[in-house]
Design an enzyme around this catalytic site. Structure first.
Site, PDB file in Angstrom:
ATOM      1  N   SER A   8      63.892  70.928  34.360  1.00 17.70           N
ATOM      2  CA  SER A   8      64.429  70.978  35.716  1.00 17.70           C
ATOM      3  C   SER A   8      63.549  70.167  36.675  1.00 17.70           C
ATOM      4  O   SER A   8      64.016  69.754  37.725  1.00 17.70           O
ATOM      5  CB  SER A   8      64.520  72.428  36.186  1.00 17.70           C
ATOM      6  OG  SER A   8      63.234  73.005  36.181  1.00 17.70           O
ATOM      7  N   TYR A  41      65.993  76.416  37.979  1.00 15.85           N
ATOM      8  CA  TYR A  41      66.952  76.930  37.002  1.00 15.85           C
ATOM      9  C   TYR A  41      66.762  78.441  36.806  1.00 15.85           C
ATOM     10  O   TYR A  41      67.700  79.137  36.448  1.00 15.85           O
ATOM     11  CB  TYR A  41      66.759  76.224  35.652  1.00 15.85           C
ATOM     12  CG  TYR A  41      67.464  74.897  35.515  1.00 15.85           C
ATOM     13  CD1 TYR A  41      67.792  74.125  36.621  1.00 15.85           C
ATOM     14  CD2 TYR A  41      67.814  74.417  34.263  1.00 15.85           C
ATOM     15  CE1 TYR A  41      68.436  72.911  36.469  1.00 15.85           C
ATOM     16  CE2 TYR A  41      68.467  73.205  34.104  1.00 15.85           C
ATOM     17  CZ  TYR A  41      68.770  72.456  35.211  1.00 15.85           C
ATOM     18  OH  TYR A  41      69.416  71.254  35.058  1.00 15.85           O
ATOM     19  N   GLY A  42      65.529  78.885  37.022  1.00 13.66           N
ATOM     20  CA  GLY A  42      65.210  80.297  36.789  1.00 13.66           C
ATOM     21  C   GLY A  42      66.001  81.257  37.654  1.00 13.66           C
ATOM     22  O   GLY A  42      66.064  82.453  37.370  1.00 13.66           O
ATOM     23  N   CYS A  72      62.602  72.614  29.048  1.00  9.42           N
ATOM     24  CA  CYS A  72      62.799  73.728  29.966  1.00  9.42           C
ATOM     25  C   CYS A  72      63.026  75.031  29.182  1.00  9.42           C
ATOM     26  O   CYS A  72      63.988  75.145  28.419  1.00  9.42           O
ATOM     27  CB  CYS A  72      64.017  73.425  30.843  1.00  9.42           C
ATOM     28  SG  CYS A  72      64.371  74.720  32.023  1.00  9.42           S
ATOM     29  N   THR A  74      63.841  77.889  30.390  1.00 10.73           N
ATOM     30  CA  THR A  74      65.015  78.584  30.916  1.00 10.73           C
ATOM     31  C   THR A  74      66.272  78.063  30.214  1.00 10.73           C
ATOM     32  O   THR A  74      67.130  78.839  29.798  1.00 10.73           O
ATOM     33  CB  THR A  74      65.096  78.367  32.440  1.00 10.73           C
ATOM     34  OG1 THR A  74      63.817  78.692  33.007  1.00 10.73           O
ATOM     35  CG2 THR A  74      66.157  79.226  33.070  1.00 10.73           C
ATOM     36  N   CYS A 183      56.958  78.811  30.666  1.00  8.58           N
ATOM     37  CA  CYS A 183      57.674  77.914  31.575  1.00  8.58           C
ATOM     38  C   CYS A 183      56.845  76.635  31.627  1.00  8.58           C
ATOM     39  O   CYS A 183      55.621  76.697  31.806  1.00  8.58           O
ATOM     40  CB  CYS A 183      57.784  78.544  32.961  1.00  8.58           C
ATOM     41  SG  CYS A 183      58.407  77.412  34.229  1.00  8.58           S
ATOM     42  N   HIS A 185      56.427  74.480  33.809  1.00  6.17           N
ATOM     43  CA  HIS A 185      55.688  74.312  35.060  1.00  6.17           C
ATOM     44  C   HIS A 185      54.316  75.018  35.029  1.00  6.17           C
ATOM     45  O   HIS A 185      53.360  74.541  35.606  1.00  6.17           O
ATOM     46  CB  HIS A 185      56.490  74.871  36.232  1.00  6.17           C
ATOM     47  CG  HIS A 185      57.576  73.965  36.707  1.00  6.17           C
ATOM     48  ND1 HIS A 185      58.737  73.764  36.005  1.00  6.17           N
ATOM     49  CD2 HIS A 185      57.681  73.202  37.831  1.00  6.17           C
ATOM     50  CE1 HIS A 185      59.517  72.929  36.673  1.00  6.17           C
ATOM     51  NE2 HIS A 185      58.896  72.571  37.781  1.00  6.17           N
TER      52      HIS A 185
HETATM   53  N1  DGL Z   1      60.388  74.532  33.972  1.00  4.00           N
HETATM   54  C1  DGL Z   1      61.469  75.369  33.599  1.00  4.00           C
HETATM   55  C2  DGL Z   1      61.129  76.290  32.464  1.00  4.00           C
HETATM   56  O1  DGL Z   1      60.372  75.913  31.594  1.00  4.00           O
HETATM   57  C3  DGL Z   1      62.190  76.119  34.687  1.00  4.00           C
HETATM   58  C4  DGL Z   1      61.807  75.951  36.070  1.00  4.00           C
HETATM   59  C5  DGL Z   1      62.940  76.295  37.008  1.00  4.00           C
HETATM   60  O2  DGL Z   1      63.099  77.493  37.343  1.00  4.00           O
HETATM   61  O3  DGL Z   1      63.663  75.373  37.350  1.00  4.00           O
HETATM   62  O4  DGL Z   1      61.648  77.368  32.376  1.00  4.00           O
END
Ligand code: DGL
Length: 264
Positions: A8, A41-42, A72, A74, A183, A185
């Site tokens: 994302s 996306y979460g 990702c 999610t 995640c 991030h």
């Molecule tokens: N980086 C994404 C993950 O690994 C999701 C981040 C988001 O919430 O967009 O879940």
């Protein structure tokens, strides 16, 4: 053909930076897509995540990717299975889509485990399911940390440090052996978690896991590896340009990095 990486936003780009730094993976050509227009996306439901992830994967296939890594978590938790079972056989029989949850849990041999992830990943309970398959005796907890992604995307360091301290205290209270940063991030602040957690907790961060697992996959699939071009090309697409994203991209890929706008 190329290797595609989908996320994302910034998290997957951080993962890609660790892939291209790895000696054995740097030779490949990569295309990155960050769906920055639609993050986080979460906070979305399964239907939305499936729709957006399918569009993202389709975009990467149209850029000439043989293999797409859905970095990702999610998307991996909420959409990967449907993409592998429905979307691929229908539209791209000869391509591959890989997720990140199974490769990540494979690093856990023993010990109670906590997973910190987005709301939608925690809701899907994909980590609990995969961990139980490996060891049914494990005690597993999943903690949602919804504020971290927006803070990371906007480089809010002071607030991030405070949030990391808050989550570290919750995790330490659980007396677990392993912490999975579930995640992409969160890998960006993996060192902050490491500093703030007690020494007894093993930290599993996907910037370390994914390059090793990708290399292993390519070694086990020589026919796919043969199709991949090796000219060290990198193309980075986002669905919305932002200064914070560009700043991080320059830190990880150098001043000359070019971000292109994708319409998906
Ligand atoms: N980086 C994404 C993950 O690994 C999701 C981040 C988001 O919430 O967009 O879940």
């Amino acid at each position: 053909m190329k290797i595609g990486v989908f996320d994302s936003g910034l998290g997957g780009l951080y993962l890609l930076s660790s892939m291209v730094m790895s000696k054995d993976l740097s030779k490949y050509d990569y295309v990155y897509l960050g769906d920055t227009k639609n993050l986080p996306y979460g906070e979305k439901n399964q239907r939305q995540i499936l729709e957006l992830t399918s569009k993202g994967v389709d975009f990467l296939f149209r850029q000439g990717c043989q293999l797409v890594i859905v970095a990702c978590n999610t998307s991996s938790a909420q959409a990967l299975r449907k993409i592998q079972q429905n979307f691929l056989p229908k539209y791209y029989q000869d391509r591959r889509v890989l997720g990140v949850i199974r490769p990540t849990v494979e690093l856990i041999k023993a010990g109670d485990t906590c997973v910190i992830a987005t709301n939608a990943t925690v809701k899907a309970k994909a980590y609990t399911r995969e961990l139980r398959k490996l060891n049914s005796a494990l005690k597993i907890s999943e903690i949602p940390a919804p504020e971290l992604v927006p803070l990371l995307e906007t480089n809010q360091l002071a607030k991030l440090e405070k949030a990391v301290r808050k989550y570290s205290a919750i995790i330490e209270n659980k007396k677990v052996k392993n912490l999975i940063l579930g995640c992409t991030h969160y890998a960006i602040i993996g060192d902050k978690f490491a500093q703030s957690l007690g020494k007894g907790i093993k930290l599993i961060s996907q910037d370390k896991v994914v390059p090793i697992k990708l290399l292993d996959y390519l070694n086990r699939h020589p026919k796919i590896d043969k199709k991949l071009t090796k000219k060290r090309q990198r193309k980075i697409y986002v669905t919305k340009l932002s200064l914070d994203f560009a700043k991080n991209a320059r830190t990880w890929f150098g001043q000359k990095v070019k971000l292109e706008l994708a319409k998906i």
